[in-house]
Design a protein around this motif. Structure first.
Motif, PDB file in Angstrom:
ATOM      1  N   MET A 113       2.789  -3.517   7.791  1.00  0.00           N
ATOM      2  CA  MET A 113       2.300  -4.868   7.487  1.00  0.00           C
ATOM      3  C   MET A 113       3.440  -5.881   7.516  1.00  0.00           C
ATOM      4  O   MET A 113       3.261  -7.014   7.967  1.00  0.00           O
ATOM      5  CB  MET A 113       1.580  -4.885   6.145  1.00  0.00           C
ATOM      6  N   ALA A 114       4.625  -5.473   7.058  1.00  0.00           N
ATOM      7  CA  ALA A 114       5.785  -6.366   7.102  1.00  0.00           C
ATOM      8  C   ALA A 114       6.104  -6.766   8.548  1.00  0.00           C
ATOM      9  O   ALA A 114       6.531  -7.895   8.807  1.00  0.00           O
ATOM     10  CB  ALA A 114       6.988  -5.714   6.440  1.00  0.00           C
ATOM     11  N   GLU A 115       5.856  -5.856   9.480  1.00  0.00           N
ATOM     12  CA  GLU A 115       6.112  -6.154  10.892  1.00  0.00           C
ATOM     13  C   GLU A 115       5.257  -7.311  11.404  1.00  0.00           C
ATOM     14  O   GLU A 115       5.624  -7.967  12.368  1.00  0.00           O
ATOM     15  CB  GLU A 115       5.839  -4.921  11.766  1.00  0.00           C
ATOM     16  N   VAL A 116       4.113  -7.550  10.765  1.00  0.00           N
ATOM     17  CA  VAL A 116       3.256  -8.659  11.181  1.00  0.00           C
ATOM     18  C   VAL A 116       3.261  -9.787  10.141  1.00  0.00           C
ATOM     19  O   VAL A 116       2.385 -10.648  10.127  1.00  0.00           O
ATOM     20  CB  VAL A 116       1.805  -8.192  11.482  1.00  0.00           C
ATOM     21  N   GLY A 117       4.264  -9.780   9.277  1.00  0.00           N
ATOM     22  CA  GLY A 117       4.478 -10.902   8.366  1.00  0.00           C
ATOM     23  C   GLY A 117       3.666 -10.892   7.088  1.00  0.00           C
ATOM     24  O   GLY A 117       3.528 -11.921   6.434  1.00  0.00           O
ATOM     25  N   ILE A 118       3.119  -9.748   6.702  1.00  0.00           N
ATOM     26  CA  ILE A 118       2.353  -9.661   5.457  1.00  0.00           C
ATOM     27  C   ILE A 118       3.075  -8.719   4.503  1.00  0.00           C
ATOM     28  O   ILE A 118       3.317  -7.567   4.832  1.00  0.00           O
ATOM     29  CB  ILE A 118       0.908  -9.193   5.725  1.00  0.00           C
ATOM     30  N   ASP A 119       3.397  -9.230   3.325  1.00  0.00           N
ATOM     31  CA  ASP A 119       4.186  -8.498   2.343  1.00  0.00           C
ATOM     32  C   ASP A 119       3.280  -7.834   1.309  1.00  0.00           C
ATOM     33  O   ASP A 119       2.622  -8.514   0.523  1.00  0.00           O
ATOM     34  CB  ASP A 119       5.151  -9.462   1.651  1.00  0.00           C
ATOM     35  N   LEU A 120       3.239  -6.507   1.330  1.00  0.00           N
ATOM     36  CA  LEU A 120       2.438  -5.750   0.354  1.00  0.00           C
ATOM     37  C   LEU A 120       3.300  -5.120  -0.738  1.00  0.00           C
ATOM     38  O   LEU A 120       2.787  -4.363  -1.556  1.00  0.00           O
ATOM     39  CB  LEU A 120       1.648  -4.636   1.065  1.00  0.00           C
ATOM     40  N   ARG A 121       4.584  -5.423  -0.774  1.00  0.00           N
ATOM     41  CA  ARG A 121       5.488  -4.738  -1.711  1.00  0.00           C
ATOM     42  C   ARG A 121       5.090  -4.914  -3.167  1.00  0.00           C
ATOM     43  O   ARG A 121       5.336  -4.034  -3.983  1.00  0.00           O
ATOM     44  CB  ARG A 121       6.918  -5.205  -1.517  1.00  0.00           C
ATOM     45  N   SER A 122       4.465  -6.019  -3.529  1.00  0.00           N
ATOM     46  CA  SER A 122       4.117  -6.243  -4.936  1.00  0.00           C
ATOM     47  C   SER A 122       2.734  -5.694  -5.298  1.00  0.00           C
ATOM     48  O   SER A 122       2.344  -5.719  -6.464  1.00  0.00           O
ATOM     49  CB  SER A 122       4.177  -7.736  -5.263  1.00  0.00           C
ATOM     50  N   GLU A 123       2.000  -5.175  -4.317  1.00  0.00           N
ATOM     51  CA  GLU A 123       0.659  -4.641  -4.587  1.00  0.00           C
ATOM     52  C   GLU A 123       0.755  -3.252  -5.224  1.00  0.00           C
ATOM     53  O   GLU A 123       1.692  -2.510  -4.970  1.00  0.00           O
ATOM     54  CB  GLU A 123      -0.149  -4.556  -3.293  1.00  0.00           C
ATOM     55  N   VAL A 124      -0.234  -2.942  -6.041  1.00  0.00           N
ATOM     56  CA  VAL A 124      -0.307  -1.613  -6.650  1.00  0.00           C
ATOM     57  C   VAL A 124      -1.729  -1.075  -6.486  1.00  0.00           C
ATOM     58  O   VAL A 124      -2.686  -1.838  -6.513  1.00  0.00           O
ATOM     59  CB  VAL A 124       0.069  -1.639  -8.149  1.00  0.00           C
TER      60      VAL A 124
END
Length: 142
Positions: free
Chosen positions: A55-66
């Motif tokens: 997802m980061a590769e397409v500009g969407i940051d999921l790092r804060s999701e749980v």
């Protein structure tokens, strides 16, 4: 003011890959026009790091999701419930729109296998937006 936005819930078993990617795309593309939720019938401890990377590769940051546990309330409050391999564990409420998206599970897969799953999810989310009559407002990542 009454809630008039469509409410969409994405469900998979662990809420660590497919449902998180779908929620990320819908939130990005719909902005505030859609209420987005995701949950799992047996949530994992953390999101799949390969899904986060894809997802980061397409500009969407999921790092804060749980990962979140699926509740009857989440289903009841949603207009559209999209399952991704949770089978019969998803509660059924009459009057809801249910769809089952057949998608490979990214768990245990490398980035090269997860990218096509990610892209398939993005295409389905765009179709869903069209079906809901919501124009994309976010960047329609390539």
């Amino acid at each position: 003011m009454p809630e008039s936005r469509p409410q969409v819930l994405f469900v998979c078993v662990h809420n660590a890959g497919r449902s998180q990617m779908a929620a990320g795309f819908l939130a990005d593309l719909a902005g505030d026009a859609v209420e987005v939720r995701s949950a799992g019938s047996m949530p994992a401890e953390q999101i799949n790091p390969i899904a986060v990377q894809a997802m980061a590769e397409v500009g969407i940051d999921l790092r804060s999701e749980v990962p979140k546990v699926l509740t009857d309330q989440a289903v009841e409050e949603s207009d559209v419930v999209i399952t991704m391999g949770c089978g019969d564990t998803c509660p059924y409420f009459p009057g809801k729109r249910y769809e089952d998206w057949k998608l490979d599970d990214p768990a245990g897969q490398g980035i090269d296998a997860v990218r096509p799953i990610r892209d398939g999810i993005r295409n389905r989310v765009r179709l869903l937006l069209d079906e809901l009559g919501v124009d994309p407002v976010g960047p329609a990542h390539p």
